[in-house]
Design a protein around this motif. Sequence first.
Motif, PDB file in Angstrom:
ATOM      1  N   ALA A 111      45.450  -1.583   3.678  1.00  0.00           N
ATOM      2  CA  ALA A 111      45.653  -3.013   3.407  1.00  0.00           C
ATOM      3  C   ALA A 111      45.289  -3.891   4.597  1.00  0.00           C
ATOM      4  CB  ALA A 111      47.098  -3.256   2.997  1.00  0.00           C
ATOM      5  N   LEU A 171      50.308  -3.898  10.526  1.00  0.00           N
ATOM      6  CA  LEU A 171      50.427  -5.364  10.491  1.00  0.00           C
ATOM      7  C   LEU A 171      49.954  -6.078  11.768  1.00  0.00           C
ATOM      8  CD1 LEU A 171      53.888  -5.390   8.704  1.00  0.00           C
ATOM      9  CD2 LEU A 171      51.681  -5.995   7.680  1.00  0.00           C
ATOM     10  N   HIS A 178      42.109   3.477  11.206  1.00  0.00           N
ATOM     11  CA  HIS A 178      42.896   4.302  10.286  1.00  0.00           C
ATOM     12  C   HIS A 178      42.038   4.778   9.118  1.00  0.00           C
ATOM     13  CE1 HIS A 178      46.224   2.444  12.546  1.00  0.00           C
ATOM     14  NE2 HIS A 178      46.856   3.559  12.261  1.00  0.00           N
ATOM     15  N   ASN A 233      40.158 -10.182   1.248  1.00  0.00           N
ATOM     16  CA  ASN A 233      41.186 -10.949   0.559  1.00  0.00           C
ATOM     17  C   ASN A 233      42.492 -10.754   1.306  1.00  0.00           C
ATOM     18  OD1 ASN A 233      42.744 -12.287  -1.444  1.00  0.00           O
ATOM     19  ND2 ASN A 233      41.278 -11.633  -3.006  1.00  0.00           N
TER      20      ASN A 233
HETATM   21  C1  LIG Z   1      46.452  -4.412  13.574  1.00  0.00           C
HETATM   22  S1  LIG Z   1      44.996  -4.811  12.736  1.00  0.00           S
HETATM   23  C2  LIG Z   1      44.600  -3.327  11.895  1.00  0.00           C
HETATM   24  C3  LIG Z   1      43.843  -2.365  12.726  1.00  0.00           C
HETATM   25  C4  LIG Z   1      43.329  -1.158  11.959  1.00  0.00           C
HETATM   26  N1  LIG Z   1      44.388  -0.384  11.393  1.00  0.00           N
HETATM   27  C5  LIG Z   1      42.478  -0.295  12.865  1.00  0.00           C
HETATM   28  O1  LIG Z   1      42.890   0.828  13.176  1.00  0.00           O
HETATM   29  O2  LIG Z   1      41.420  -0.726  13.282  1.00  0.00           O
HETATM   30  C6  LIG Z   1      45.539  -5.808  11.423  1.00  0.00           C
HETATM   31  C7  LIG Z   1      44.434  -6.338  10.532  1.00  0.00           C
HETATM   32  O3  LIG Z   1      45.061  -6.875   9.369  1.00  0.00           O
HETATM   33  C8  LIG Z   1      44.426  -8.081   9.003  1.00  0.00           C
HETATM   34  N2  LIG Z   1      45.417  -8.894   8.308  1.00  0.00           N
HETATM   35  C9  LIG Z   1      46.502  -9.512   8.833  1.00  0.00           C
HETATM   36  N3  LIG Z   1      47.184 -10.151   7.879  1.00  0.00           N
HETATM   37  C10 LIG Z   1      46.519  -9.931   6.715  1.00  0.00           C
HETATM   38  C11 LIG Z   1      46.733 -10.332   5.370  1.00  0.00           C
HETATM   39  N4  LIG Z   1      47.786 -11.101   5.018  1.00  0.00           N
HETATM   40  N5  LIG Z   1      45.868  -9.912   4.433  1.00  0.00           N
HETATM   41  C12 LIG Z   1      44.799  -9.124   4.755  1.00  0.00           C
HETATM   42  N6  LIG Z   1      44.536  -8.735   6.033  1.00  0.00           N
HETATM   43  C13 LIG Z   1      45.391  -9.114   6.985  1.00  0.00           C
HETATM   44  C14 LIG Z   1      43.960  -8.691  10.303  1.00  0.00           C
HETATM   45  O4  LIG Z   1      42.847  -9.535  10.088  1.00  0.00           O
HETATM   46  C15 LIG Z   1      43.622  -7.443  11.142  1.00  0.00           C
HETATM   47  O5  LIG Z   1      42.252  -7.165  11.080  1.00  0.00           O
END
Ligand SMILES: C[S@@+](CC[C@H](N)C(=O)[O-])C[C@H]1O[C@@H](n2cnc3c(N)ncnc32)[C@H](O)[C@@H]1O
Length: 309
Positions: free
Chosen positions: A26, A95, A33, A72
């Motif tokens: 998500a 998150l 990941h 989205n």
């Molecule tokens: C901590 S990063 C994730 C990193 C990822 N797991 C990785 O290993 O590369 C969080 C991501 O979630 C996205 N994000 C934050 N809030 C969101 C939302 N409400 N809906 C969709 N994406 C969201 C951000 O743009 C960001 O790219």
Amino acid sequence: MNHIPVLLKESIQSLNIKNNGMYIDATYGCGGHTKLILSKLGNYGRIYAIDCDIKTILKHKIIDNRIVYINNNFSNLKSILDNKIGKIDGILFDLGISSFQLNNPQRGFSYMFNGPLDMRINQKKEETAYTLLKNINEKKLSEILKKYGEEKYHKKIAYNIKKYILHKKLNNTQDLSTLICSINKKSKFKHPAKRSFQAIRIFLNKEIEELKKALNNSLKLLKKGGILSIISFHSIEDRIIKYFMKKNSILYKKNIHHKLPLTEKEINNFYYKNNKIKLKIISRIFPSKKEIFKNPRSRSAILRIAEKI
Ligand SMILES: C[S@@+](CC[C@H](N)C(=O)[O-])C[C@H]1O[C@@H](n2cnc3c(N)ncnc32)[C@H](O)[C@@H]1O
């Protein structure tokens, strides 16, 4: 600095990837990941990779026909994947924002670099941190700093933000950081502006509302035995996740507490009989000392895992 995925092995292990399973990442971010899920997935498996930040997806896209990219908001999970209700084997949330976003001064997330007061995760949204601070009243701003940043000096900071922005003396992240530092003197461990920046970002991006909606939708998408794994980075989010999991699991049903079954078999029987209970809490995992040493960003992370029953 590149984004280092937090609790990578633990979170993917928790999803118990099936060869041809269907998974949702998500919060795709820089794909850390997703990459590990892919390495365990067979040819007919699927990952729905969601991120509301199109720049992030475009920059970190992996070309693989098992990934379906969705630009989205994760709160729209259910409507985006309506035809997958009850079919998903696992959903992962990691998150917040990535280092890719945090370390780009132009995004305005960091008190460490100078940049515009932007802070939008989804850049299609109109309101930026600057317009928010300009239009909001002092009382509301003070409440936000207290509620989402647990900032001790919330009243004084809110008063000064409004005063400076009115006199056009608050134009970028450096101005904001300097202003906060003049009120909340430097602490030994945390940057004084950390809490206020966090609060403004959470409120601007409606992060709490988005998370609550996404959690409820996740329950509908997961199949029986499907796994919900969530990594959060501050106590406000973690409290919501903890409450959500408890509310939907056996432990929180106070009225049946006295009847709480004892053996593993009895617990399993009980879960299957009681259709109001939708989750079984699996575990809560913190990063190891080694991970925190290698990646200090992970120090506040908590991974909570639950299974749909
Ligand atoms: C901590 S990063 C994730 C990193 C990822 N797991 C990785 O290993 O590369 C969080 C991501 O979630 C996205 N994000 C934050 N809030 C969101 C939302 N409400 N809906 C969709 N994406 C969201 C951000 O743009 C960001 O790219």
